[in-house]
Design a protein around this motif. Structure first.
Motif, PDB file in Angstrom:
ATOM      1  N   VAL A 165      93.698  13.167  15.360  1.00  0.00           N
ATOM      2  CA  VAL A 165      92.360  12.576  15.229  1.00  0.00           C
ATOM      3  C   VAL A 165      92.486  11.086  14.917  1.00  0.00           C
ATOM      4  CG1 VAL A 165      90.221  12.555  13.864  1.00  0.00           C
ATOM      5  CG2 VAL A 165      91.260  14.743  14.542  1.00  0.00           C
ATOM      6  N   LEU A 166      93.380  10.732  14.011  1.00  0.00           N
ATOM      7  CA  LEU A 166      93.610   9.319  13.679  1.00  0.00           C
ATOM      8  C   LEU A 166      94.094   8.543  14.901  1.00  0.00           C
ATOM      9  CD1 LEU A 166      93.805   7.069  11.496  1.00  0.00           C
ATOM     10  CD2 LEU A 166      96.187   7.788  11.191  1.00  0.00           C
ATOM     11  N   ALA A 167      95.023   9.108  15.652  1.00  0.00           N
ATOM     12  CA  ALA A 167      95.531   8.440  16.860  1.00  0.00           C
ATOM     13  C   ALA A 167      94.391   8.176  17.838  1.00  0.00           C
ATOM     14  CB  ALA A 167      96.627   9.280  17.516  1.00  0.00           C
ATOM     15  N   PHE A 168      93.499   9.146  17.990  1.00  0.00           N
ATOM     16  CA  PHE A 168      92.338   8.953  18.862  1.00  0.00           C
ATOM     17  C   PHE A 168      91.509   7.773  18.367  1.00  0.00           C
ATOM     18  CE2 PHE A 168      87.955   9.467  20.116  1.00  0.00           C
ATOM     19  CZ  PHE A 168      88.034   9.841  21.442  1.00  0.00           C
ATOM     20  N   ALA A 169      91.196   7.770  17.080  1.00  0.00           N
ATOM     21  CA  ALA A 169      90.347   6.713  16.517  1.00  0.00           C
ATOM     22  C   ALA A 169      90.963   5.327  16.679  1.00  0.00           C
ATOM     23  CB  ALA A 169      90.068   6.995  15.039  1.00  0.00           C
ATOM     24  N   LEU A 170      92.280   5.230  16.555  1.00  0.00           N
ATOM     25  CA  LEU A 170      92.946   3.925  16.610  1.00  0.00           C
ATOM     26  C   LEU A 170      93.260   3.457  18.029  1.00  0.00           C
ATOM     27  CD1 LEU A 170      95.419   4.292  13.606  1.00  0.00           C
ATOM     28  CD2 LEU A 170      93.145   3.223  13.643  1.00  0.00           C
ATOM     29  N   ALA A 171      93.167   4.369  19.003  1.00  0.00           N
ATOM     30  CA  ALA A 171      93.542   4.000  20.371  1.00  0.00           C
ATOM     31  C   ALA A 171      92.413   4.115  21.386  1.00  0.00           C
ATOM     32  CB  ALA A 171      94.716   4.861  20.832  1.00  0.00           C
ATOM     33  N   VAL A 172      91.294   4.699  21.002  1.00  0.00           N
ATOM     34  CA  VAL A 172      90.212   4.894  21.967  1.00  0.00           C
ATOM     35  C   VAL A 172      89.730   3.527  22.466  1.00  0.00           C
ATOM     36  CG1 VAL A 172      88.329   4.993  20.262  1.00  0.00           C
ATOM     37  CG2 VAL A 172      88.090   6.188  22.453  1.00  0.00           C
ATOM     38  N   PRO A 173      89.588   3.387  23.783  1.00  0.00           N
ATOM     39  CA  PRO A 173      89.118   2.101  24.313  1.00  0.00           C
ATOM     40  C   PRO A 173      87.627   1.900  24.044  1.00  0.00           C
ATOM     41  CG  PRO A 173      89.513   3.662  26.106  1.00  0.00           C
ATOM     42  CD  PRO A 173      89.933   4.337  24.842  1.00  0.00           C
ATOM     43  N   ALA A 174      87.197   0.658  24.102  1.00  0.00           N
ATOM     44  CA  ALA A 174      85.792   0.321  23.861  1.00  0.00           C
ATOM     45  C   ALA A 174      84.886   0.857  24.960  1.00  0.00           C
ATOM     46  CB  ALA A 174      85.630  -1.188  23.727  1.00  0.00           C
ATOM     47  N   ASP A 175      85.449   1.074  26.153  1.00  0.00           N
ATOM     48  CA  ASP A 175      84.653   1.609  27.273  1.00  0.00           C
ATOM     49  C   ASP A 175      85.530   2.533  28.108  1.00  0.00           C
ATOM     50  OD1 ASP A 175      86.135   0.055  29.279  1.00  0.00           O
ATOM     51  OD2 ASP A 175      85.043  -1.678  28.499  1.00  0.00           O
ATOM     52  N   ASP A 176      84.912   3.204  29.052  1.00  0.00           N
ATOM     53  CA  ASP A 176      85.626   4.161  29.903  1.00  0.00           C
ATOM     54  C   ASP A 176      85.947   3.597  31.286  1.00  0.00           C
ATOM     55  OD1 ASP A 176      85.472   6.008  27.868  1.00  0.00           O
ATOM     56  OD2 ASP A 176      83.739   7.063  28.700  1.00  0.00           O
ATOM     57  N   LEU A 177      85.969   2.285  31.431  1.00  0.00           N
ATOM     58  CA  LEU A 177      86.188   1.681  32.737  1.00  0.00           C
ATOM     59  C   LEU A 177      87.545   2.073  33.339  1.00  0.00           C
ATOM     60  CD1 LEU A 177      84.698  -1.885  32.154  1.00  0.00           C
ATOM     61  CD2 LEU A 177      83.632   0.086  33.280  1.00  0.00           C
ATOM     62  N   ARG A 178      88.546   2.292  32.484  1.00  0.00           N
ATOM     63  CA  ARG A 178      89.871   2.705  32.977  1.00  0.00           C
ATOM     64  C   ARG A 178      90.149   4.157  32.619  1.00  0.00           C
ATOM     65  NH1 ARG A 178      94.739  -0.596  32.638  1.00  0.00           N
ATOM     66  NH2 ARG A 178      95.197   0.692  34.431  1.00  0.00           N
ATOM     67  N   GLY A 179      89.107   4.957  32.460  1.00  0.00           N
ATOM     68  CA  GLY A 179      89.263   6.367  32.133  1.00  0.00           C
ATOM     69  C   GLY A 179      89.056   6.631  30.651  1.00  0.00           C
ATOM     70  N   ARG A 180      88.906   7.911  30.337  1.00  0.00           N
ATOM     71  CA  ARG A 180      88.659   8.320  28.961  1.00  0.00           C
ATOM     72  C   ARG A 180      89.959   8.712  28.268  1.00  0.00           C
ATOM     73  NH1 ARG A 180      83.752  12.231  28.258  1.00  0.00           N
ATOM     74  NH2 ARG A 180      85.092  12.511  26.475  1.00  0.00           N
ATOM     75  N   LEU A 181      90.010   8.471  26.976  1.00  0.00           N
ATOM     76  CA  LEU A 181      91.123   8.958  26.169  1.00  0.00           C
ATOM     77  C   LEU A 181      90.844  10.421  25.867  1.00  0.00           C
ATOM     78  CD1 LEU A 181      93.753   8.229  24.680  1.00  0.00           C
ATOM     79  CD2 LEU A 181      92.345   7.690  22.683  1.00  0.00           C
ATOM     80  N   GLU A 182      91.819  11.283  26.167  1.00  0.00           N
ATOM     81  CA  GLU A 182      91.605  12.721  26.032  1.00  0.00           C
ATOM     82  C   GLU A 182      92.754  13.394  25.303  1.00  0.00           C
ATOM     83  OE1 GLU A 182      91.409  13.816  30.147  1.00  0.00           O
ATOM     84  OE2 GLU A 182      89.254  13.434  30.251  1.00  0.00           O
ATOM     85  N   PHE A 183      92.425  14.463  24.577  1.00  0.00           N
ATOM     86  CA  PHE A 183      93.437  15.321  23.990  1.00  0.00           C
ATOM     87  C   PHE A 183      94.012  16.188  25.107  1.00  0.00           C
ATOM     88  CE2 PHE A 183      90.649  14.304  20.475  1.00  0.00           C
ATOM     89  CZ  PHE A 183      91.558  13.970  19.480  1.00  0.00           C
ATOM     90  N   THR A 184      95.292  16.465  25.037  1.00  0.00           N
ATOM     91  CA  THR A 184      95.941  17.305  26.046  1.00  0.00           C
ATOM     92  C   THR A 184      96.296  18.657  25.427  1.00  0.00           C
ATOM     93  OG1 THR A 184      98.183  16.624  25.489  1.00  0.00           O
ATOM     94  CG2 THR A 184      96.983  15.237  27.064  1.00  0.00           C
ATOM     95  N   ALA A 185      97.030  19.456  26.171  1.00  0.00           N
ATOM     96  CA  ALA A 185      97.489  20.748  25.652  1.00  0.00           C
ATOM     97  C   ALA A 185      98.497  20.564  24.520  1.00  0.00           C
ATOM     98  CB  ALA A 185      98.098  21.579  26.775  1.00  0.00           C
ATOM     99  N   GLY A 186      99.065  19.356  24.408  1.00  0.00           N
ATOM    100  CA  GLY A 186      99.946  19.023  23.289  1.00  0.00           C
ATOM    101  C   GLY A 186     101.105  19.983  23.116  1.00  0.00           C
ATOM    102  N   LEU A 187     101.163  20.661  21.980  1.00  0.00           N
ATOM    103  CA  LEU A 187     102.268  21.561  21.673  1.00  0.00           C
ATOM    104  C   LEU A 187     102.390  22.714  22.668  1.00  0.00           C
ATOM    105  CD1 LEU A 187     101.978  21.837  17.776  1.00  0.00           C
ATOM    106  CD2 LEU A 187     103.687  20.589  19.090  1.00  0.00           C
TER     107      LEU A 187
END
Length: 184
Positions: A44-66
């Motif tokens: 959640v912290l990584a999302f908050a610190l890396a989410v872009p200001a806009d979606d012009l180059r795509g959205r930041l998304e959680f993946t299947a991860g583990l």
């Protein structure tokens, strides 16, 4: 029978004055049975610190991860499918980071845990040539305190100013300053 993931929902309010990012996000996270609250909150912290200001180059998304070792914890892909950001949390090995740097424009790692200094001392020489890699260390006390904020339904506020980070849920606040390990 295999254990199923536990679903967490978070209403995330971000005020990142360092990057001029101000946004609200409704997140749904699946916590893998082997994942603990500390790792969940680091995602959640990584999302908050890396989410872009806009979606012009795509959205930041959680993946299947583990659940899928071939993908990062979070990623951002543009409309053509090109990886813009590859984001990891924890202490991956140098081969995984090299692979990420060969696939994405930017790779960010948020390392946490009391063993991070020992892990980094061994890893740093192996990843020194990876120019797309940025590594942050979240203090162990902070990542443990963030785990205390984890609930199945969360309302979190994340404020970033002058490198200082505050994460609160209305009752408790965790404040810390991450340390940039790479580039130095």
């Amino acid at each position: 029978m295999a254990l199923k993931s536990t679903i967490f929902k978070a209403q995330l309010q971000i005020a990142d004055m360092d990057r001029s990012v101000y946004a609200d996000h409704a997140l749904t996270l699946a916590r893998h049975p082997s994942e603990n609250d500390e790792r969940l909150m680091m995602r959640v912290l990584a999302f908050a610190l890396a989410v872009p200001a806009d979606d012009l180059r795509g959205r930041l998304e959680f993946t299947a991860g583990l659940s899928d070792t071939e993908v990062p914890d979070l990623w951002q892909k543009d409309l053509t499918g090109q990886l813009v950001q590859w984001i990891e949390v924890g202490q991956p090995d140098d081969r995984r980071l090299a692979k990420a740097c060969s696939r994405a424009e930017r790779v960010t790692l948020f390392a946490y845990g009391s063993s991070t200094p020992i892990w980094w001392q061994a890893l740093a020489p192996k990843v020194a040539r990876l120019d797309r890699l940025t590594v942050w260390q979240v203090p162990a006390e902070a990542s443990k305190a963030l785990a205390g904020l984890a609930q199945r339904s969360m309302q979190l506020q994340v404020t970033v100013q002058d490198g200082q980070i505050w994460v609160g849920d209305g009752q408790e606040t965790v404040d810390f300053e991450p340390r940039r390990l790479m580039p130095a």
